[in-house]
Design an enzyme around this catalytic site. Structure first.
Site, mmCIF file in Angstrom:
data_model
loop_
_atom_site.group_PDB
_atom_site.id
_atom_site.type_symbol
_atom_site.label_atom_id
_atom_site.label_comp_id
_atom_site.label_asym_id
_atom_site.label_seq_id
_atom_site.Cartn_x
_atom_site.Cartn_y
_atom_site.Cartn_z
ATOM 1 N NE ARG A 142 42.610 40.264 42.164
ATOM 2 C CZ ARG A 142 43.483 40.913 41.399
ATOM 3 N NH1 ARG A 142 43.423 42.242 41.296
ATOM 4 N NH2 ARG A 142 44.422 40.251 40.735
ATOM 5 C CE LYS A 167 46.731 37.671 44.564
ATOM 6 N NZ LYS A 167 46.380 36.466 43.797
ATOM 7 C CG HIS A 233 36.919 35.333 41.271
ATOM 8 N ND1 HIS A 233 37.644 36.444 41.663
ATOM 9 C CD2 HIS A 233 37.806 34.512 40.659
ATOM 10 C CE1 HIS A 233 38.918 36.290 41.339
ATOM 11 N NE2 HIS A 233 39.040 35.122 40.716
ATOM 12 N NE ARG A 236 40.190 38.971 38.949
ATOM 13 C CZ ARG A 236 41.021 39.938 38.578
ATOM 14 N NH1 ARG A 236 40.569 41.120 38.232
ATOM 15 N NH2 ARG A 236 42.328 39.719 38.548
ATOM 16 C CG HIS A 259 45.536 38.636 35.331
ATOM 17 N ND1 HIS A 259 44.914 38.286 34.153
ATOM 18 C CD2 HIS A 259 44.621 38.388 36.307
ATOM 19 C CE1 HIS A 259 43.694 37.847 34.405
ATOM 20 N NE2 HIS A 259 43.489 37.902 35.704
#
Length: 283
Positions: A142, A167, A233, A236, A259
C-alpha cells in the site's frame, strides 16, 4: 467530534480511517440538525433507519458509499457507549447493504501499462520515484506502507523487506524481486550522496519523510501522458493478479499483500475484463 477523534486515536486507527469516520459522522450530524431541528443527544434506531433511507432515496449513493457511513456510525455508537452517553447498540453490521461481488478481477492495468509507467518515471531521472513505483508494482505494498519503510526495514542481499506499518498494525515480510532490488540500489546510492540522514527510506528534498500527496501528483501527471489512469492502488491490484498468474498460491499472495481475509485475494483469481470481453466476442 474532538473526543471521538481522540477515541479513534487511542484505538490506533489509521489516519485515513480517522478522517473517514469523523467526516461521515459529521455528515450524519449535519443531516440530523437540518432534518430534526433539535440538539443531538444520542443515536436512535429510528433515526438510523431514516438516515439510511435518505442516503438511498434522496442522495442516491452507491451501496459501498452508504456502507462506509454505516461503518462510521457503528464506531460512533461504540464511542457513545464507552463514554456512558448511550447504553444500547442501535446500529450494527447487519445494517450494511449487501453488495454483489464483482466477477471480474480487481486489476485494471496490465504488464505493458506498468512497464511503460516505470520507464517514463525512470526517464524523468528520479531514482526515488522509480523505486517507489517498482515497490508498489512488484511487492504489492500500500502507498502508506511504502512511505513508512525505514532504512533498517530491508536487506538488499537477502532480498527481504519487513512491513511493520501494515493495515491493523500487522507486521509481514515480503520478498524483493530483482526489479525492485535494482531500483532500490539506485535510489539508496543517490540518497547517500545527498548526505541527508533520516530513518525513512523515501525522503523529500528537504530530508523529511515523503508525503503521499507528492506521489499522488506523480501518478496524476504520468497517467495523463500514458492516456490511462493509474493510481498507487492500481499497482497493488496489478501485483496480486500478476503474482497469481505466475503460479503464486492464493495464500502466498495473501501474505505478501497483507490481506487479512483470504476472500479478498480470491477476487484476483477471477478473469480480467479483457479476457471477459474476448470470450463475449466469441459468442
Amino acid at each position: 467530534m474532538t473526543t471521538f477523534e481522540s477515541y479513534l486515536i487511542e484505538e490506533e486507527k489509521s489516519i485515513n480511517t480517522i478522517k473517514s469516520y469523523t467526516l461521515n459522522v459529521s455528515g450524519f450530524m449535519k443531516w440530523f440538525d437540518e432534518s430534526k431541528g433539535t440538539g443531538f443527544k444520542k443515536l436512535h434506531r429510528e433515526n438510523i433507519k431514516d438516515y439510511i433511507s435518505f442516503l438511498k432515496v434522496i442522495k442516491k449513493l452507491s451501496p459501498s458509499s452508504i456502507n462506509a457511513k454505516i461503518s462510521a456510525l457503528i464506531k460512533y455508537n461504540d464511542f457513545l457507549i464507552s463514554t456512558g452517553l448511550q447504553t444500547e447498540q442501535v446500529i450494527t453490521k447487519r445494517d450494511m447493504i449487501k453488495v454483489q461481488r464483482q466477477y471480474a478481477s480487481l486489476s485494471t492495468v496490465e504488464l505493458a501499462d506498468v512497464e511503460k509507467f516505470r520507464q517514463l518515471v525512470l526517464e524523468s531521472k528520479s531514482k526515488r520515484n522509480y523505486a517507489i513505483v517498482s515497490l508498489l508494482a512488484y511487492c504489492g505494498l500500500r502507498i502508506s506502507e511504502a512511505l513508512n519503510v525505514k532504512m533498517d526495514s530491508f536487506n538488499i542481499t537477502s532480498q527481504q523487506l519487513v512491513v511493520s506499518e501494515g493495515k491493523g498494525k500487522k507486521t509481514r515480510t515480503v520478498i524483493i524481486n530483482d526489479k525492485v532490488r535494482i531500483s532500490l540500489q539506485g535510489w539508496i546510492k543517490e540518497r547517500n550522496d545527498t548526505g541527508i540522514t533520516s530513518e525513512y527510506l523515501f525522503i523529500s528534498n528537504r530530508g523529511s519523510k515523503l508525503d503521499r500527496t507528492v506521489i499522488n501528483k506523480l501518478f496524476n501527471n504520468y497517467s495523463k501522458v500514458i492516456g490511462k489512469e493509474i493510481t498507487p492502488h492500481d499497482l497493488r491490484h496489478f501485483f496480486c493478479s500478476n503474482a497469481l498468474e505466475n503460479e503464486f498460491s492464493v495464500h502466498e499472495v495473501a501474505h505478501m499483500a497483507g490481506h487479512s481475509n483470504i476472500q479478498t485475494t480470491l477476487l484476483y483469481t477471477n478473469p480480467n475484463m479483457k479476457n471477459m470481453i474476448d470470450k463475449m466476442n466469441k459468442l
